[in-house]
Structure formats: structure tokens, C-alpha cells
Write a protein that holds these residues in place. Structure first.
Motif, PDB file in Angstrom:
ATOM      1  N   PRO A  96       0.812  -1.269   0.172  1.00 42.59           N
ATOM      2  CA  PRO A  96       0.033  -0.033   0.236  1.00 42.59           C
ATOM      3  C   PRO A  96       0.815   1.503   0.000  1.00 42.59           C
ATOM      4  O   PRO A  96       1.773   1.102   0.991  1.00 42.59           O
ATOM      5  CB  PRO A  96      -1.029  -0.530   1.424  1.00 42.59           C
ATOM      6  N   VAL A 168      -4.788   1.051  -7.971  1.00 47.32           N
ATOM      7  CA  VAL A 168      -3.824  -0.495  -8.232  1.00 47.32           C
ATOM      8  C   VAL A 168      -3.078  -0.993  -9.543  1.00 47.32           C
ATOM      9  O   VAL A 168      -3.616  -0.451 -11.259  1.00 47.32           O
ATOM     10  CB  VAL A 168      -4.998  -2.067  -7.947  1.00 47.32           C
ATOM     11  N   SER A 184      -0.783  -0.633  -4.609  1.00 52.65           N
ATOM     12  CA  SER A 184      -1.967   0.124  -3.662  1.00 52.65           C
ATOM     13  C   SER A 184      -1.916   1.257  -3.430  1.00 52.65           C
ATOM     14  O   SER A 184      -1.497   1.556  -1.985  1.00 52.65           O
ATOM     15  CB  SER A 184      -3.141  -0.281  -2.586  1.00 52.65           C
TER      16      SER A 184
END
Length: 267
Positions: A96, A168, A184
């Protein structure tokens, strides 16, 4: 499939009384490790066979540190006769990222094989998806809207991101058709925090912030109580289901009808 940098064992259960060796499928002249009746020898660091297991008919290859560069097919042969073809797959790394508007997104590649970068938007302002770039060594090909923003070194960099770039990003090895990285990305629209040194300011700000929080909570509580009281006066809600005496109350069109026993008692 193994996790990145874990040890991997490629199985091969075959008897070999001669020379057993492992090679990469597309580089058959490049021996990684070999065993014979006397001993086992590692030709490249990170690849092992166990001699006791070899003597028992277990020719498995041990890769001590599985990374993305080691993915692919491996072949075990005995005296140049193929015995086993085994594929090593490494789980994609999911990362992330929170990026400020105007900053860059850096996507690692970590392989020498050609890769493609696939984008799936999570932004309401941008519903696009699909391949946005391909990378082959130092060669970079991107869609028109990314050409001026993208560059490649050992990683792919996308400059000047906005909230519409949230989504993404998938890095896929084209030769092996395997996903390597999944990013992400969230581009934050909020204002940056002005508290540069929270530790130094904590003692001075703790009491005022606590006082403000308590005041806000009290205000919200009072408002909620006033609203609830007004609603109860305007539209009282009787309890549903059996009451204490076992009678059933059912509300219909704002009216409450009592059970038969209660009506007889009142009559």
C-alpha cells in the motif's frame, strides 16, 4: 508458490546411480548443483542438493532465497536424461502506498524480463483501467497520457500524481505471465499536518486538545438529546412484542391495538 525470500524446495523423486544435476530450463548448459555417488556440489550460490537424500532417490533442489529473478522452470536430469521439470513461483508482493498530490509513484520492477504495468482505477474521477506501460530493460513504452510523466531506471516512476491516479498498479512479468508486484496507491487530498514535531509539542497541546474534544462531545450530546425528545413528542413509539402481562401490542398506521385479554379486562 513460496513467499519472497523464503526457502523453496523443488521436488524430484527418482533414482539416479550416475550424475544428477539441476539446470534452468532455458539454460541447460548452466549447471546449478549436481550429485553423484561420492558427493554433491553447488555450482551456484543459493542452490543445494542433499547427498543422503540423493542416495535414497530424493533429488529435490533447495533454493535458499527465492526471489523474483529465480522464478521459472527448472530441470533435473540423470546422465543427461530428463527426470523432472518443476516450476518455481513466488507470491506477488502487495504494497500500500499513500502519496501526496504532486509527488511521484515509484514502482519496483526487480526483474530483467519484459514487464507490463496494469492500472485499475479506484477514483470516482477516473474509471480507466488496462495496460499503461511496458518496460523492457531501459526501453519504456507508455500510453499517451503517461508519456510525459513516466521514466524508468531500476524502477518505473510516475511523476506529478493527482487524486485521479489513485488505484491498483500491477507489475506483471510478460515472459512468465506472472504478477510480481501489486501496489495499492492512494493519493491524499487532505492538507498536510502542521505538527512537524509531535513529540516536542505533545506536552503543550495535550490539555487544550482534550478540552476542545470534551466541549465538542458535550455539544453533540446536548443536540442529540434535544432531537430525540422532540421526535418522541411528535411521534411516540410504543413497545413491540409481548408486554409484561403477556399481551401483544401491534402498531398499525400510528395506532396501537391491544390484545384480546386486555380489551376484555377494560370492558
Amino acid at each position: 508458490m513460496v513467499k519472497l525470500h523464503d526457502s523453496a524446495t523443488l521436488p524430484c523423486s527418482e533414482r539416479c546411480s550416475g550424475l544428477a544435476r539441476w539446470t534452468v530450463f532455458h539454460k541447460r548448459s548452466d549447471t546449478l548443483v549436481e550429485c553423484d555417488q561420492a558427493s554433491c556440489r553447488s555450482m551456484k550460490e543459493g542452490y543445494q542438493m542433499i547427498h543422503d537424500q540423493y542416495l535414497k532417490g530424493n533429488l529435490s533442489l533447495i533454493i535458499t532465497d527465492a526471489d523474483f529473478s529465480k522464478r521459472g522452470w527448472y530441470t533435473c536430469d540423470c546422465d543427461d536424461k530428463d527426470l523432472c521439470d518443476v516450476r518455481l513461483q513466488v507470491e506477488p508482493l502487495i504494497t500500500p502506498l499513500q502519496i501526496k498530490p504532486g509527488d511521484s509513484v515509484v514502482l519496483k520492477l526487480d526483474v530483467s524480463d519484459p514487464v507490463e504495468v496494469i492500472y485499475n482505477s479506484t477514483s470516482a474521477a477516473n474509471q480507466s483501467s488496462g495496460q499503461i506501460c511496458t518496460v523492457d530493460g531501459r526501453s519504456l513504452q507508455c500510453r499517451d497520457e503517461y508519456k510525459q510523466r513516466a521514466s524508468v531506471t531500476s524502477a518505473l516512476e510516475l511523476r506529478g500524481v493527482t487524486s485521479s491516479d489513485s488505484g491498483v498498479y500491477t507489475v506483471m512479468d510478460k515472459r512468465n505471465e506472472e504478477v510480481i508486484y501489486i501496489y495499492s496507491v492512494t493519493v491524499q487530498d487532505g492538507q498536510p499536518c502542521v505538527c512537524r514535531d509531535l513529540g516536542a509539542a505533545q506536552s503543550g497541546w495535550t490539555v487544550p486538545l482534550l478540552g476542545v474534544s470534551v466541549a465538542v462531545l458535550l455539544t453533540v450530546s446536548v443536540i442529540l438529546v434535544v432531537v430525540i425528545v422532540q421526535l418522541m413528542r411528535k411521534n411516540p413509539q410504543p413497545p413491540k412484542g409481548p408486554d409484561i402481562a403477556g399481551n401483544t401490542q401491534v402498531q398499525k398506521n400510528g395506532l396501537v391495538s391491544q390484545g384480546a385479554e386486555e380489551q376484555q379486562r377494560l370492558a
